[in-house]
Design a protein around this motif. Structure first.
Motif, PDB file in Angstrom:
ATOM      1  N   ARG A   9       0.811  -1.210   0.000  1.00  0.00           N
ATOM      2  CA  ARG A   9       0.000   0.000   0.000  1.00  0.00           C
ATOM      3  C   ARG A   9       0.844   1.259   0.000  1.00  0.00           C
ATOM      4  NH1 ARG A   9      -3.870  -1.026   5.039  1.00  0.00           N
ATOM      5  NH2 ARG A   9      -1.838  -1.362   5.997  1.00  0.00           N
ATOM      6  N   SER A  10       2.066   1.133   0.518  1.00  0.00           N
ATOM      7  CA  SER A  10       2.956   2.288   0.567  1.00  0.00           C
ATOM      8  C   SER A  10       4.372   1.802   0.837  1.00  0.00           C
ATOM      9  CB  SER A  10       2.526   3.251   1.670  1.00  0.00           C
ATOM     10  OG  SER A  10       2.875   2.712   2.940  1.00  0.00           O
ATOM     11  N   ASN A  11       5.333   2.691   0.859  1.00  0.00           N
ATOM     12  CA  ASN A  11       6.705   2.320   1.191  1.00  0.00           C
ATOM     13  C   ASN A  11       7.081   2.684   2.615  1.00  0.00           C
ATOM     14  OD1 ASN A  11       7.337   1.145  -1.272  1.00  0.00           O
ATOM     15  ND2 ASN A  11       7.719   3.146  -2.195  1.00  0.00           N
ATOM     16  N   CYS A  12       6.102   2.853   3.446  1.00  0.00           N
ATOM     17  CA  CYS A  12       6.346   3.193   4.842  1.00  0.00           C
ATOM     18  C   CYS A  12       6.781   1.955   5.618  1.00  0.00           C
ATOM     19  CB  CYS A  12       5.065   3.761   5.446  1.00  0.00           C
ATOM     20  SG  CYS A  12       5.118   3.823   7.238  1.00  0.00           S
ATOM     21  N   PRO A  13       7.814   2.080   6.446  1.00  0.00           N
ATOM     22  CA  PRO A  13       8.299   0.932   7.215  1.00  0.00           C
ATOM     23  C   PRO A  13       7.273   0.383   8.201  1.00  0.00           C
ATOM     24  CG  PRO A  13       9.400   2.962   7.908  1.00  0.00           C
ATOM     25  CD  PRO A  13       8.638   3.283   6.670  1.00  0.00           C
ATOM     26  N   ASN A  15       3.980   0.480   7.728  1.00  0.00           N
ATOM     27  CA  ASN A  15       3.053  -0.267   6.883  1.00  0.00           C
ATOM     28  C   ASN A  15       3.661  -1.594   6.422  1.00  0.00           C
ATOM     29  OD1 ASN A  15       0.610  -0.494   5.114  1.00  0.00           O
ATOM     30  ND2 ASN A  15       2.208  -0.533   3.563  1.00  0.00           N
ATOM     31  N   PHE A  16       4.959  -1.598   6.211  1.00  0.00           N
ATOM     32  CA  PHE A  16       5.659  -2.802   5.765  1.00  0.00           C
ATOM     33  C   PHE A  16       5.454  -3.976   6.724  1.00  0.00           C
ATOM     34  CE2 PHE A  16       9.708  -5.269   5.650  1.00  0.00           C
ATOM     35  CZ  PHE A  16       9.525  -5.832   4.407  1.00  0.00           C
TER      36      PHE A  16
ATOM     37  N   LEU B  28      -1.256   2.696  11.746  1.00  0.00           N
ATOM     38  CA  LEU B  28      -0.963   3.787  10.806  1.00  0.00           C
ATOM     39  C   LEU B  28      -1.418   5.126  11.367  1.00  0.00           C
ATOM     40  CD1 LEU B  28      -1.934   2.143   7.382  1.00  0.00           C
ATOM     41  CD2 LEU B  28       0.339   2.351   8.437  1.00  0.00           C
ATOM     42  N   SER B 103      12.212  -2.971   9.574  1.00  0.00           N
ATOM     43  CA  SER B 103      11.797  -2.779   8.185  1.00  0.00           C
ATOM     44  C   SER B 103      12.914  -2.179   7.357  1.00  0.00           C
ATOM     45  CB  SER B 103      10.579  -1.865   8.110  1.00  0.00           C
ATOM     46  OG  SER B 103       9.445  -2.508   8.615  1.00  0.00           O
ATOM     47  N   THR B 110      11.764   0.416   1.553  1.00  0.00           N
ATOM     48  CA  THR B 110      11.231   1.266   2.603  1.00  0.00           C
ATOM     49  C   THR B 110      11.788   2.680   2.501  1.00  0.00           C
ATOM     50  OG1 THR B 110      10.642   1.208   4.942  1.00  0.00           O
ATOM     51  CG2 THR B 110      12.962   0.969   4.431  1.00  0.00           C
ATOM     52  N   ASN B 111      10.973   3.638   2.892  1.00  0.00           N
ATOM     53  CA  ASN B 111      11.383   5.031   2.724  1.00  0.00           C
ATOM     54  C   ASN B 111      11.954   5.654   4.003  1.00  0.00           C
ATOM     55  OD1 ASN B 111       9.183   5.431   4.320  1.00  0.00           O
ATOM     56  ND2 ASN B 111       7.912   6.403   2.753  1.00  0.00           N
TER      57      ASN B 111
END
Lengths: 136, 136
Positions: A9-13, A15-16, B28, B103, B110-111
């Motif tokens: 859904r996103s590249n957020c850690p 969220n990962f 989130l 992550s 990951t960002n």
DNA sequence: CTGTATCCTTAGGGATACTG
DNA sequence: CAGTATCCCTAAGGATACAG
């Protein structure tokens, strides 16, 4: 290897990890491997939370796919399968301990040993290396 | 106060947080409050993962019920509502940082800033007190 | 012992329209 | 701005039977 390379859904850690552990069961299997000395299918089935057999099979498969758990034939009994954490799985330990600490502080009903919180607070690093040594 | 005093599958501390955060969305919102400087309903709605309005309302309510988030009227604009982490919510920070670290190490997409991992490893404690100071 | 297969139920969640 | 209210659909999950 990248986990969940298909759909994210996103590249957020944050969220990962939710993509892998954001359900009610997966982390309990990790807990059983990490803290309860469990390693077999039937042992996982017998946890207090009563996971059902189809869900357990599904989660074990996903954990394997994500490189967090590995499956091997038991050395002593060739018809028995043994699950274990991979290195990547073992590296979840700090997260698991922080979770335990938070719960121990905020849930009066939690069954974490009373000594856990003070021990964890005063010697976090030693505790982690200690547990890791005993995880094979 | 005890969270989830009604229905609990077990008294395990890991299970305890799963009862609150064991879904794809709740954490989130905590992330948005903790790291993204968000505090309003519409800001939460605009996150990359695209939470839908009914789910957001439901999770905010549950977070309030569990004493992790509090809701107040904005001081400058009386028709605006402001969400914020309670102390209990802020204490989730170590968990969130460990999750981010895991992550960052295992997901190449990951960002998280490249500097995060080394900074976190070398000065975990300082980093935590630093972020907490800036969380109002 | 370690799962599959099946059936069935419920909870979770997306989309969208509407409201004080 | 901060939500409710609906509708609808799918995924998640429980129970149980069966199989290599």
């Amino acid at each position: 290897m990248t986990i969940n390379s298909k759909h994210c859904r996103s590249n957020c850690p944050i969220n990962f990890v939710l993509e892998t552990f954001g359900d009610k069961w997966t982390l309990l299997i990790v807990r059983d491997l990490m803290f309860k000395g469990k390693s077999s299918y039937t042992e996982f089935l017998q946890s207090d939370e009563r996971i059902s057999t189809n869900i357990l099979a599904d989660r074990l498969k996903k954990l394997e796919d994500n490189g967090i758990v590995k499956k091997d034939v038991a050395l002593d009994n060739r018809s028995k399968l043994i699950y274990a954490l991979t290195d990547r799985g073992k590296e979840l330990l700090p997260i698991m301990l922080e979770i335990t600490a938070w719960s121990a502080k905020h849930d009066t009903a939690t069954n974490a040993p009373a000594s856990f919180l003070s021990e964890f607070t005063s010697s976090k690093h030693e505790m982690i290396t200690n547990i890791l040594e005993n995880l094979r």
